[in-house]
Design an enzyme around this catalytic site. Structure first.
Site, PDB file in Angstrom:
ATOM      1  N   GLU A  14      -1.602  -9.532   8.476  1.00  0.00           N
ATOM      2  CA  GLU A  14      -2.834 -10.132   8.993  1.00  0.00           C
ATOM      3  C   GLU A  14      -2.913 -11.641   8.731  1.00  0.00           C
ATOM      4  O   GLU A  14      -3.818 -12.127   8.039  1.00  0.00           O
ATOM      5  CB  GLU A  14      -4.050  -9.409   8.410  1.00  0.00           C
ATOM      6  CG  GLU A  14      -4.119  -7.951   8.847  1.00  0.00           C
ATOM      7  CD  GLU A  14      -5.414  -7.247   8.478  1.00  0.00           C
ATOM      8  OE1 GLU A  14      -6.219  -7.827   7.717  1.00  0.00           O
ATOM      9  OE2 GLU A  14      -5.629  -6.118   8.953  1.00  0.00           O
ATOM     10  N   GLU A 118      -1.387  -0.097  10.579  1.00  0.00           N
ATOM     11  CA  GLU A 118      -2.429   0.022   9.552  1.00  0.00           C
ATOM     12  C   GLU A 118      -3.715   0.572  10.136  1.00  0.00           C
ATOM     13  O   GLU A 118      -4.241   0.047  11.117  1.00  0.00           O
ATOM     14  CB  GLU A 118      -2.717  -1.326   8.886  1.00  0.00           C
ATOM     15  CG  GLU A 118      -3.705  -1.197   7.725  1.00  0.00           C
ATOM     16  CD  GLU A 118      -3.980  -2.519   7.036  1.00  0.00           C
ATOM     17  OE1 GLU A 118      -3.016  -3.255   6.756  1.00  0.00           O
ATOM     18  OE2 GLU A 118      -5.154  -2.821   6.786  1.00  0.00           O
TER      19      GLU A 118
END
Length: 241
Positions: A14, A118
């Site tokens: 991220e 995820e």
């Protein structure tokens, strides 16, 4: 040393969060230009010339709204594109963006895979409790997401935390969430959640190496996906809402 083989790495978890003020997650910010340069000139050649040259590099490892733009920008660097095997996507904004973004990413470079890397439930500030034992709604979220990713060129689906404690941790910044298996060490118990059985069902019947096939389904309340397994069996997964 312990017999655990690592088949792939991502370019960083991220990275967009690093540009968000006051975000407490430990991230390193990347722009597409710096990612492509790093992969093309450093990470890619280093891996290719090492004993770990079978290790795959996954791009992005971030949210769905960043595709297909980030892969498109990175793949303009032909060397970076050569070294990257696929794009990793997280599910946290999927409810706000269409699955057609996955199709667009596939069509951009059909030789590069897409992997959902995820997912968890109980992650928003409005989720209370963080751990909801026996929540079928959360199990349903997993089922529908897996079907959606499989039907839009995803090759797999990865849960963030397979096992957590009854508070949804441990987590160093108190980012508590739910998990397929919840452990209560005080009573020496563990609980298999509906999310666990959602994952188990797909993993049990859809063998590694299976290939998704088209399936005609005219029932709006029944979600479905289908595969041909390496043993040449046809597997159809149905979910009746």
């Amino acid at each position: 040393k312990n017999g655990i083989d690592l088949w792939g790495i991502s370019t960083g978890n991220e990275p967009l969060n690093a540009f968000v003020p006051f975000d407490r997650l430990n991230d390193m910010g990347w722009r597409p230009s710096t990612v492509s340069e790093w992969v093309a000139d450093y990470a890619g050649p280093m891996l290719e010339n090492s004993e770990f040259n079978g290790t795959k590099i996954l791009l992005l490892d971030d949210q769905i709204f960043e595709i297909p733009l980030v892969p498109e920008l990175v793949f303009r660097n032909a060397k970076a594109k050569h070294y990257i095997s696929g794009t990793a996507v997280h599910w946290y904004y999927d409810r706000f963006f269409p699955s057609s973004l996955l199709d667009d990413t596939h069509n951009l470079s059909p030789d590069k895979f897409i992997l959902m890397t995820e997912a968890c439930t109980g992650y928003t500030p409005l989720d209370n409790p963080k751990v909801a034992l026996g929540s079928w709604e959360r199990g349903q979220e997993y089922i529908l997401s897996i079907i959606e990713y499989m039907n839009h060129w995803g090759i797999g689906w990865v849960d963030w935390n397979l096992v957590l404690n009854k508070a949804g941790g441990p987590n160093w910044i108190n980012n508590y969430v739910d998990a397929p298996i919840i452990v209560n060490p005080e009573t020496d118990e563990f609980f298999k959640q509906p999310m666990y059985y959602a994952l188990k069902h797909f993993s049990r019947f859809v063998e590694r190496g299976s290939v998704r096939i088209d399936l005609n389904n005219d029932l709006s309340n029944v979600k479905s996906t289908a595969f041909v397994t390496p043993s040449n069996e046809v597997v159809v997964v149905l979910y009746n809402q």
